[in-house]
Every structure is written in C-alpha cells, then in structure tokens.
Design a protein around this motif. Structure first.
Motif, PDB file in Angstrom:
ATOM      1  N   LYS A  81      76.434   4.125 -28.683  1.00  0.00           N
ATOM      2  CA  LYS A  81      77.768   4.713 -28.556  1.00  0.00           C
ATOM      3  C   LYS A  81      78.261   4.554 -27.121  1.00  0.00           C
ATOM      4  CE  LYS A  81      76.626   8.829 -30.020  1.00  0.00           C
ATOM      5  NZ  LYS A  81      76.713  10.240 -30.481  1.00  0.00           N
ATOM      6  N   ASN A  82      79.537   4.244 -26.967  1.00  0.00           N
ATOM      7  CA  ASN A  82      80.102   4.127 -25.635  1.00  0.00           C
ATOM      8  C   ASN A  82      80.291   5.500 -25.004  1.00  0.00           C
ATOM      9  OD1 ASN A  82      80.271   1.426 -24.985  1.00  0.00           O
ATOM     10  ND2 ASN A  82      82.246   1.135 -25.984  1.00  0.00           N
ATOM     11  N   ASP A  83      79.907   5.597 -23.748  1.00  0.00           N
ATOM     12  CA  ASP A  83      80.048   6.818 -22.962  1.00  0.00           C
ATOM     13  C   ASP A  83      81.176   6.623 -21.957  1.00  0.00           C
ATOM     14  OD1 ASP A  83      77.600   7.964 -24.196  1.00  0.00           O
ATOM     15  OD2 ASP A  83      76.632   6.339 -23.095  1.00  0.00           O
ATOM     16  N   LEU A  84      81.510   7.667 -21.231  1.00  0.00           N
ATOM     17  CA  LEU A  84      82.654   7.663 -20.316  1.00  0.00           C
ATOM     18  C   LEU A  84      82.180   7.656 -18.871  1.00  0.00           C
ATOM     19  CD1 LEU A  84      85.771   7.979 -19.879  1.00  0.00           C
ATOM     20  CD2 LEU A  84      85.385  10.458 -19.943  1.00  0.00           C
ATOM     21  N   GLY A 101      79.690  12.873 -29.564  1.00  0.00           N
ATOM     22  CA  GLY A 101      80.476  12.969 -30.783  1.00  0.00           C
ATOM     23  C   GLY A 101      80.181  11.823 -31.725  1.00  0.00           C
ATOM     24  N   SER A 102      81.192  11.439 -32.490  1.00  0.00           N
ATOM     25  CA  SER A 102      81.029  10.392 -33.494  1.00  0.00           C
ATOM     26  C   SER A 102      82.184   9.409 -33.387  1.00  0.00           C
ATOM     27  CB  SER A 102      80.982  11.015 -34.899  1.00  0.00           C
ATOM     28  OG  SER A 102      82.149  11.791 -35.136  1.00  0.00           O
ATOM     29  N   ALA A 103      82.120   8.321 -34.161  1.00  0.00           N
ATOM     30  CA  ALA A 103      83.174   7.311 -34.152  1.00  0.00           C
ATOM     31  C   ALA A 103      84.503   7.938 -34.537  1.00  0.00           C
ATOM     32  CB  ALA A 103      82.816   6.175 -35.113  1.00  0.00           C
ATOM     33  N   GLY A 104      85.521   7.714 -33.720  1.00  0.00           N
ATOM     34  CA  GLY A 104      86.831   8.289 -33.956  1.00  0.00           C
ATOM     35  C   GLY A 104      86.955   9.726 -33.503  1.00  0.00           C
ATOM     36  N   ASN A 105      85.849  10.335 -33.109  1.00  0.00           N
ATOM     37  CA  ASN A 105      85.873  11.726 -32.651  1.00  0.00           C
ATOM     38  C   ASN A 105      84.843  11.922 -31.545  1.00  0.00           C
ATOM     39  OD1 ASN A 105      86.644  14.452 -32.580  1.00  0.00           O
ATOM     40  ND2 ASN A 105      85.023  15.015 -34.022  1.00  0.00           N
ATOM     41  N   PRO A 106      85.028  11.229 -30.402  1.00  0.00           N
ATOM     42  CA  PRO A 106      84.040  11.332 -29.329  1.00  0.00           C
ATOM     43  C   PRO A 106      84.109  12.699 -28.638  1.00  0.00           C
ATOM     44  CG  PRO A 106      85.937  10.101 -28.565  1.00  0.00           C
ATOM     45  CD  PRO A 106      86.167  10.369 -30.031  1.00  0.00           C
ATOM     46  N   PHE A 330      89.539   4.937 -25.954  1.00  0.00           N
ATOM     47  CA  PHE A 330      89.089   6.272 -25.550  1.00  0.00           C
ATOM     48  C   PHE A 330      88.635   7.102 -26.742  1.00  0.00           C
ATOM     49  CE2 PHE A 330      89.690  10.753 -24.551  1.00  0.00           C
ATOM     50  CZ  PHE A 330      89.009  10.854 -23.354  1.00  0.00           C
ATOM     51  N   ASP A 331      89.383   7.036 -27.853  1.00  0.00           N
ATOM     52  CA  ASP A 331      89.015   7.838 -29.021  1.00  0.00           C
ATOM     53  C   ASP A 331      87.990   7.132 -29.908  1.00  0.00           C
ATOM     54  OD1 ASP A 331      90.577   5.869 -30.140  1.00  0.00           O
ATOM     55  OD2 ASP A 331      92.184   7.213 -30.774  1.00  0.00           O
TER      56      ASP A 331
END
Length: 410
Positions: A81-84, A101-106, A330-331
């Motif tokens: 998963k991509n982090d920020l 979070g999850s895909a579409g809801n990080p 981002f999302d």
C-alpha cells in the motif's frame, strides 16, 4: 486506560499508565518560533497517546501540522500500500505516514520511524521510479539542481542510496541541470518514451528549459540517466511579472520587452494530461500569485492556450500564497487527484488552510477534477497556524480524580 478531557470535546487517552503521576505539556501550535541553547536529548517522542475530537480519533495529532508542504506517495513499509510522505522546505523536515486504511479509503497514520531512512533534503522532494525496478527513487535539489538517490528495500523499509547529480554536455564541459533555489521542477516523461525528463524555469524565471533524458534513445540500461538540453523554452511561451504568459515566443532572448524587471523567479510546476487528449499540459504556481496557471499543450510541445487563473469546474483556486501542484492518487482509488499546497509562509497566521483537494472523479486518461475543500489532513492533526500562542497544561494523576493544576499561555 485513562481518558482525560483537554478542551471542548477533545479528549486525550492514555493506555497502560503505570507511574503515580504524569506530567504532560500540551501545545496547540505547529511551530513556535523560540530560540534556546541546545542541551542534548531532553525528551523522548511518544506517539501512542490517542487524541479524539467528538467520536473521531485523529491519525496524526502529534506530527506538528503542515505549513509549506509537498506531498508524495510511496510504499514505505513494503506492505503493498502506498504511504504518505510530507516535506516542508522551510524547515527541511520530512514526515512519514503509514497507510493503515484500504483502497479508496486510506488512513495516514503518523510513523516518524521511517523519516530516518531519508537523506538530508534541500528545497524539494520528488519520489518517482527512474530505473524501472518498481521502487520509488528520490530527487531533490542537492547542490547543483537535481540530485538523484536510488530507492531500495531493506528489512521491509524503503531506503535510499546516492546515485548522482545530473549534468548535460555543454560547449565548455558538463553543465548542471538547473533548478532555481526555492523552485520545484517537473520530473516527468514529457516525450512519453519511457524515461523521466526534467523541466525547470531558467535563472530569470521567464522561459522553461527542457532537459531530455536520452536513456531510451541511446539504448542505455534502465539504471541510467543521460541528459541533454533539448530546448531553452519548452512550449514557446514567455513568463512576465503579470498573471498569464506571452504565447508564440521565438525563444531568442528577452521577448517580454527590454525591461528585465518583468521577469521573475519562484515557480513550482507539474505536468499532466488535463484535457484527456494524450499529451501533457503545464500547471504551475508562482510566488507572486495565490492561484495557479494552466497552459495547454497543442500536442507538439507548444502552448496554444492558457487559463491564467486555474478555474476547474467553476472553482478558482485561492490559496494564501504560492501554490504547489501535486498530482498524486491521494485517496488511492486508482486515479490521480490534483492537490495544491502552499510553498512558503503567508502573511496570514491561519495557515492551516493550506492544502486544497480537487478529487479526480474521472480517470487518468480523461480526468475530471472537482474541488472538495482546502483543509486536507487537518482533521487528523493539531495545527492552529503559525504564530499561535500555545497553552501549557500540567496534569498530575492523583488517586482519583485527575486534577488540572496549571494552565498558562506562553
């Protein structure tokens, strides 16, 4: 578990308190401009205290807020998963957030342990894969203009090792790929040949040189960057002190007139296919204005139209000062969104409204950027703006209840 009311409906929750008392210094400011003599490590960071506002639990309350921020995404812990990653060029800070979070809801949870894996960063931070291995590499200004670090994983953590600074052949020897101090270049495959090119305004900020990567053309290995100066003025436009640009420039010098005061530096740029026509268009923020300018590519690398005040779907961008375009998913719904953050400290102390989100309701091939709000990340952070005056609260845990003994403004 102990639950402590702090103010209003915000509560602080401590887990597993074993000592007879706890002293907590709580501040409501991102950065307090204080000078003091360094006395060595006098505290240890503690990130496990949970802060809630109403029923909402903040994911990054103690990260310090955001001011002049650039945003990048990368898988920091190799979990798929991509982090920020946030970089503030005013204080040279890198801050890292793990996506819980999850895909579409990080959900980006502050995780400062990954910050130690980054080198010292100057002026800008861009994470993109230059060597075809699927791992983000790191670009920043360094000393000369563009310094490249190769990304790799060690013990499931993204780390970086120095590759090289970028130069191109000049008449009298190698010349550095130039980036004005304070500017952010575009590092993008502008010619769509499979390698990363670089575009950055020249020293006077009037024209846009295009540094082409010849790796594919010369059949070089993926782990190569071979730069040449393709043109001194991509797009054939000329930027003046006024909002908007002069189109149809002949690229032969000062075509904005003899008054050199018309030229100005201070540019942060990005390229994306905003029209869905297969070529990459220019979007940039300038130190003089609080909105962005959009320049449309006619398909052959020439700008033939412009929107001097970025107005997408009826909403004109309006940040306190100097917008930075960030084209990232981002999302994490599979399509890149368009974000604008502030690149310098504005005159307003209410600078917690500094990241604007235009959500992509379309696709990358045919984007539809729709304005959402200008307080991205703020619901997960404590940030009251620069020059706020914090209050220090001393809490001492006694038998029962917990007493608030002191509250003093600095």
């Amino acid at each position: 578990m102990e639950e402590i009311p702090i103010f209003g409906n915000i509560r602080l929750i401590f887990h597993h308190m074993h000592k007879s008392f706890v002293t907590l210094f709580f501040t409501m400011v991102s950065f307090c401009h204080v000078q003091a003599q360094f006395q060595g490590p006098v505290y240890e960071s503690f990130q496990n205290a949970t802060l809630t506002e109403g029923s909402y639990s903040m994911s990054a309350p103690w990260c310090g807020g955001v001011n002049a921020t650039q945003l990048s995404l990368a898988d920091l812990n190799q979990d798929g998963k991509n982090d920020l990653v946030l970089y503030d060029h005013l204080n040279l800070l890198v801050r890292t957030f793990i996506n819980t979070g999850s895909a579409g809801n990080p959900r980006y949870t502050y995780a400062p342990k990954y910050e130690a894996n980054f080198p010292e960063i100057w002026y800008y931070l861009i994470l993109k894969d230059y060597n075809c291995d699927g791992i983000p590499d790191l670009f920043h200004k360094g000393i000369f203009g563009v310094s490249v670090y190769k990304g790799y994983y060690q013990n499931n953590e993204l780390k970086f090792t120095f590759y090289r600074d970028l130069f191109f052949p000049g008449q009298n020897g190698p010349v550095n790929v130039y980036v004005q101090p304070g500017d952010i270049p575009a590092i993008v495959d502008i010619d769509k040949d499979g390698d990363l090119d670089i575009l950055s305004f020249e020293v006077l900020g009037a024209q846009l040189p295009y540094y082409r990567n010849m790796r594919v053309e010369e059949g070089l290995p993926c782990d190569s960057m071979r730069m040449v100066l393709s043109t001194n003025c991509w797009g054939q436009f000329y930027q003046t002190i006024y909002q908007g640009v002069i189109l149809n420039s002949l690229c032969k010098g000062n075509e904005g007139g003899s008054n050199k005061k018309q030229r100005h530096t201070g540019n942060c740029i990005e390229f994306l296919d905003i029209e869905g026509d297969g070529d990459l268009d220019f979007i940039g923020g300038n130190i003089t204005f609080n909105t962005a300018q959009l320049l449309f590519n006619n398909g052959s690398g020439i700008v033939n139209a412009q929107d001097s005040m970025y107005n997408m779907n009826g909403h004109v961008l309006n940040l306190p000062v100097w917008p930075v375009p960030n084209h990232v998913d981002f999302d994490q719904d599979g399509d890149k969104d368009l974000l604008f953050s502030v690149h310098t400290e504005g005159i307003s102390s209410a600078n917690y409204e500094t990241i604007t989100l235009y959500k992509n309701l379309g696709t990358d091939a045919n984007p539809n950027f729709v304005y959402q709000h200008d307080t991205l990340l703020m619901n997960d952070m404590i940030d009251r703006g620069s020059y706020s005056y914090p209050s220090f609260l001393t809490l001492i845990k006694m038998a029962n209840p917990i007493y608030l003994l002191a509250a003093k403004a600095c």
